[in-house]
Write a protein that holds these residues in place. Structure first.
Motif, mmCIF file in Angstrom:
data_model
loop_
_atom_site.group_PDB
_atom_site.id
_atom_site.type_symbol
_atom_site.label_atom_id
_atom_site.label_comp_id
_atom_site.label_asym_id
_atom_site.label_seq_id
_atom_site.Cartn_x
_atom_site.Cartn_y
_atom_site.Cartn_z
ATOM 1 N N ASN A 1 -4.432 14.275 -5.241
ATOM 2 C CA ASN A 1 -4.843 14.857 -3.970
ATOM 3 C C ASN A 1 -6.331 14.595 -3.744
ATOM 4 O O ASN A 1 -7.146 14.784 -4.641
ATOM 5 C CB ASN A 1 -4.560 16.361 -3.975
ATOM 6 N N ASP B 1 3.218 11.067 5.942
ATOM 7 C CA ASP B 1 2.753 11.644 7.214
ATOM 8 C C ASP B 1 3.857 12.408 7.941
ATOM 9 O O ASP B 1 3.984 12.330 9.165
ATOM 10 C CB ASP B 1 2.164 10.550 8.123
ATOM 11 N N ASP C 1 5.349 16.015 9.010
ATOM 12 C CA ASP C 1 4.971 17.420 9.169
ATOM 13 C C ASP C 1 6.177 18.340 9.352
ATOM 14 O O ASP C 1 6.127 19.504 8.991
ATOM 15 C CB ASP C 1 4.035 17.589 10.371
ATOM 16 N N THR D 1 -0.801 11.886 4.538
ATOM 17 C CA THR D 1 -0.199 12.865 3.630
ATOM 18 C C THR D 1 1.006 12.232 2.957
ATOM 19 O O THR D 1 1.714 11.412 3.551
ATOM 20 C CB THR D 1 0.231 14.153 4.364
ATOM 21 N N GLN E 1 4.375 13.333 0.263
ATOM 22 C CA GLN E 1 5.134 14.385 -0.403
ATOM 23 C C GLN E 1 6.430 13.775 -0.934
ATOM 24 O O GLN E 1 7.055 12.957 -0.268
ATOM 25 C CB GLN E 1 5.450 15.532 0.553
ATOM 26 N N LYS F 1 2.330 18.706 -1.143
ATOM 27 C CA LYS F 1 1.916 17.664 -0.203
ATOM 28 C C LYS F 1 0.461 17.332 -0.524
ATOM 29 O O LYS F 1 -0.373 18.231 -0.622
ATOM 30 C CB LYS F 1 2.040 18.155 1.231
ATOM 31 N N THR G 1 -3.056 14.837 0.247
ATOM 32 C CA THR G 1 -3.749 14.096 1.277
ATOM 33 C C THR G 1 -4.597 13.020 0.603
ATOM 34 O O THR G 1 -5.285 13.303 -0.369
ATOM 35 C CB THR G 1 -4.650 15.030 2.117
#
Length: 141
Positions: free
Chosen positions: A40, A77, A79, A114, A116, A135, A137
């Motif tokens: 991260n 990416d 959300d 991002t 995940q 998640k 970044t």
């Protein structure tokens, strides 16, 4: 005649029950899905390696219905939450690793992204409870 009708009814019920049994497989106890790399907050030059880690469950191929195992999906990416009653989508933001891969090379556009991980079962359904990584970044130069 009556026997043929019973066979047809049984077959129809089996077809209806099939998709439901593929959903919400139980996850292994204390399962942890995580990124080995990148970390991260990392700033990376593309393309870069992305390595996946999994504890207390096994990694297998899509379609292999072994107990306590699944395969990786990488969300880039994304959300919106996954629907646990539908297979994980397959598109440029939902990458499938159905051959049992535990790493890949990513070539993302420069900027903030991002990532995940989600573990899916043999038919790409999420486990219950969801087996997901944090998640993270990253920034691509």
């Amino acid at each position: 005649m009556r026997r043929a009708s019973l066979i047809m009814i049984a077959a129809a019920l089996a077809l209806l029950a099939g998709p439901a049994s593929a959903q919400n497989k139980p996850a292994g106890k204390d399962t942890k899905l995580y990124f080995i790399w990148p970390h991260n907050g990392a700033t990376l030059k593309g393309p870069f390696s992305c390595r996946f880690g999994l504890r207390n469950m096994g990694v297998t191929h899509a379609g292999d219905d072994y107990p306590n195992s699944g395969h990786h999906h990488l969300l880039v990416d994304v959300d919106e939450p996954l629907n646990p009653n539908e297979p994980i989508p397959s598109d440029k933001s939902h990458l499938h690793f159905g051959a049992g891969q535990t790493e890949t090379q990513l070539d993302l556009a420069p900027g903030k992204h991002t990532l995940q991980l989600v573990l899916g079962d043999a038919k790409h359904y999420p486990f219950n409870p969801l087996v997901v990584s944090e998640k993270i970044t990253i920034r691509v130069k």
